[in-house]
Write an enzyme that holds these catalytic residues in place. Structure first.
Site, short mmCIF file in Angstrom:
data_model
loop_
_atom_site.label_atom_id
_atom_site.label_comp_id
_atom_site.label_asym_id
_atom_site.label_seq_id
_atom_site.Cartn_x
_atom_site.Cartn_y
_atom_site.Cartn_z
N GLU A 197 52.08 39.19 6.45
CA GLU A 197 53.31 39.15 7.23
C GLU A 197 53.11 38.59 8.64
O GLU A 197 53.42 39.25 9.64
CB GLU A 197 53.90 40.56 7.32
CG GLU A 197 54.18 41.21 5.98
CD GLU A 197 54.73 42.61 6.07
OE1 GLU A 197 55.22 43.10 5.05
OE2 GLU A 197 54.67 43.21 7.17
N GLU A 355 53.65 43.67 -1.84
CA GLU A 355 54.06 44.99 -1.34
C GLU A 355 55.49 45.25 -1.77
O GLU A 355 56.35 44.37 -1.67
CB GLU A 355 53.98 45.09 0.19
CG GLU A 355 52.59 45.22 0.76
CD GLU A 355 52.60 45.38 2.27
OE1 GLU A 355 53.59 45.92 2.81
OE2 GLU A 355 51.63 44.95 2.92
N GLU A 400 52.04 54.77 9.79
CA GLU A 400 52.91 53.61 9.61
C GLU A 400 53.25 52.95 10.94
O GLU A 400 54.31 53.13 11.51
CB GLU A 400 54.19 54.04 8.87
CG GLU A 400 53.98 54.38 7.41
CD GLU A 400 53.57 53.17 6.58
OE1 GLU A 400 53.92 52.03 6.96
OE2 GLU A 400 52.89 53.36 5.55
N TRP A 401 52.29 52.18 11.46
CA TRP A 401 52.46 51.37 12.65
C TRP A 401 53.08 52.18 13.80
O TRP A 401 52.66 53.28 14.07
CB TRP A 401 53.29 50.12 12.32
CG TRP A 401 52.74 49.34 11.15
CD1 TRP A 401 53.39 49.00 10.00
CD2 TRP A 401 51.41 48.81 11.00
NE1 TRP A 401 52.56 48.31 9.15
CE2 TRP A 401 51.34 48.18 9.74
CE3 TRP A 401 50.26 48.82 11.79
CZ2 TRP A 401 50.20 47.55 9.26
CZ3 TRP A 401 49.10 48.19 11.32
CH2 TRP A 401 49.09 47.56 10.08
#
Length: 537
Positions: A197, A355, A400-401
């Site tokens: 990404e 994903e 998660e980020w």
């Protein structure tokens, strides 16, 4: 953050046929059940896999994300037990690998952290390289093929200090890192996704400043950054150049290997008529831009798909009529079919879903989400798209980020106060059954949807990791503690989704214009992104 003045001007100047925001064509019906009740049979060659990434799961990792979190820039992090431990995948990879094997995965996607291998400019941690190589051996010993990612949203702090991906020097350093990894463990890799990404990383890091290093936000800088001539375009050009060089290098070392990219594609929609220019421009800049630069050096295109977003003003609308993941992504399986068909028409190559997943801490919608997206893939395959694999995100709940530990994407729950103890969710067993048989039955589909409908009918509330603001808007930021949101009654199954119209009196007229604009693909006639390195290879 306001990113949409420039898009409006760009649309007026260049034309608005950007080629992604979909005309909502009909989708084919789900195959009628066979005598054994099967509605989708993926065959013996199709691979089911599971994915993870270093910044999500590796302990003992002094990376940019840890530094960012320690500065208070990550939500739902400091209020969790030993957040820096992540999932201890570095010290105890066997835990996740055994779960993946038990789930029936035949493909395991993981990554190598750049800063762990090169902690400083010019230095190489040989022990780290060996450890990664040993982990790949563990994957192989469990009967899974290896898909390895070289850049998954985490650049070394010393790279950021030099300006990051807009700078040509970053490409030079990344090539050194990539070649080190290829030389050390390339023989063990079956599939490479060099970049994950890239446009998402570039947008959130260099334009929005909400990812490490967290540069101060300025509306003017953001607008310039996200233009076809700003840091966004320069970064993607540099990434494309390194992709092409590493593609050649990987193939020079091992012929029987596939090299591609894991590219994120969201289904972007406008909420009002006046949001169309912004939505169209965002769609153009994110959908085909990077792939256009590298497609001639891809053995496959990997697509990461999670759902849809409704652009509204300078934010994203959370519509009462729509179902969402805990992380605020609209659930829309039909969109995956549309994306695969659109990509197939533009690039008739091999595809993998690298994903797909949903944050759902109560495991209410995950089972149906899994089935309906697989049905979308199967419908695309029946229409001629060559899809070879489906990789689910992810095995166990993890970091998660910038949202920290609030979103729960795992087939397996994690108790962070009890030594990271794992507990399989019901969706784990469903994934296992589908992965091992390669089939989906009508009974499985009905049972999964019945679970969703029962939850919705009872008024069940799910934790939601986006603060609902006045007017139903949500920003790009997570929150430390989730807020409740009821399970939606809408039927979002593949082939059953009813498309919402633009929410204003000009909506019908605007939709007609926008469908014409999208089909025209006009902007690509005026502007085609190019990689300076691509011309030399």
């Amino acid at each position: 953050m306001t990113l949409f003045i420039l898009p409006v001007l760009a649309i007026l100047l260049f034309g608005t046929g950007i080629g992604f925001i979909q005309q909502r064509e009909s989708v084919p019906p789900v195959t009628k059940p066979a005598e054994n009740g099967v509605i989708a049979d993926f065959g013996n060659d199709f691979m089911f896999g599971l994915a993870t990434a270093p910044a999500h799961v590796e302990d003992d990792l002094d990376d940019a994300w840890l530094e960012f979190a320690n500065r208070g820039k990550v939500a739902a992090w400091s209020n969790h037990h030993e957040p820096h431990e992540r999932l201890k995948f570095w010290s105890e990879p066997e835990v996740e690998l055994e779960l993946a094997r038990e789930a029936g995965a035949k493909l395991f996607r993981l990554g190598v952290d750049w800063q762990r291998v090169m902690p400083k400019a010019g230095s190489v941690n040989e022990d780290a390289l060996q450890r990664y190589s040993d982990i790949l051996t563990m994957v192989q010993e469990r009967g899974m093929k290896v898909m390895l990612t070289l850049f998954h949203h985490s650049a070394p702090t010393w790279i950021a200090e030099k300006g990051g991906w807009p700078e040509a020097s970053t490409a030079e350093e990344f090539l050194k890192f990539g070649k080190l990894v290829v030389d050390k463990m390339g023989s063990k890799v079956d599939y490479w996704t060099i970049f994950n990404e890239p446009h998402v990383y570039t947008l959130l890091t260099h334009c929005a400043g909400v990812w490490p290093p967290g540069k101060p936000f300025s509306t003017l800088n953001a607008l310039v950054c996200f233009s076809p001539f700003g840091a966004y375009a320069h970064s993607l050009s540099n990434m494309a150049g390194t992709h092409k060089e590493l593609y050649a290098y990987i193939h020079s070392k091992k012929k029987s290997v596939s090299v591609g990219v894991a590219h994120h594609v969201g289904h972007i929609q406008a909420h009002h008529s006046w949001d169309l220019p912004a939505a169209l421009y965002n769609g153009y800049m994110s959908t085909f831009w990077f792939v256009d630069l590298v497609v001639d050096k891809c053995d496959f295109i990997g697509l990461n798909y999670y759902g849809q977003e409704f652009i509204s003003g300078d934010g994203v609308a959370i519509l009462p009529s729509e179902e969402y993941s805990d992380a605020g992504r609209g659930v829309y399986p039909d969109g995956l079919y549309h994306i695969l068909m659109r990509y197939h028409r533009k690039y008739p190559v091999k595809y993998m879903i690298t994903e797909n997943g949903v944050s759902d801490s109560l495991d209410v919608i995950r089972g149906s989400y899994l089935i309906e997206h697989l049905l979308a893939i199967k419908a695309a395959m029946n229409s001629g798209v060559d899809v070879g694999a489906y990789v689910f995100w992810t095995i166990s709940d993890n970091w998660e980020w910038a949202d920290g530990y609030c979103p729960k994407f795992g087939l397996v729950a994690v108790n962070r106060t009890n030594g990271l103890a794992r507990e399989k969710r019901p969706s784990f067993n469903l994934f296992q059954s589908i992965a091992e048989t390669g089939k989906i039955s009508q009974q499985q589909r009905a049972a999964a949807w019945s679970h969703v409908r029962n939850a919705a009918s009872s008024g069940l509330e799910r934790p939601f990791c986006r603060q609902l603001e006045v007017g139903g808007m949500t920003g790009a930021f997570g929150i430390d503690e989730p807020v409740p949101r009821k399970v939606n009654l809408k039927d979002w199954r593949f082939g059953e989704y009813e498309v919402p119209h633009l929410s204003d009196s000009f909506g019908e007229y605007a939709e007609r214009i926008y469908k014409t604009v999208v089909n025209a693909e006009l902007l690509s006639m005026f502007w085609t992104p190019r990689s300076p390195v691509a011309q030399e290879l």
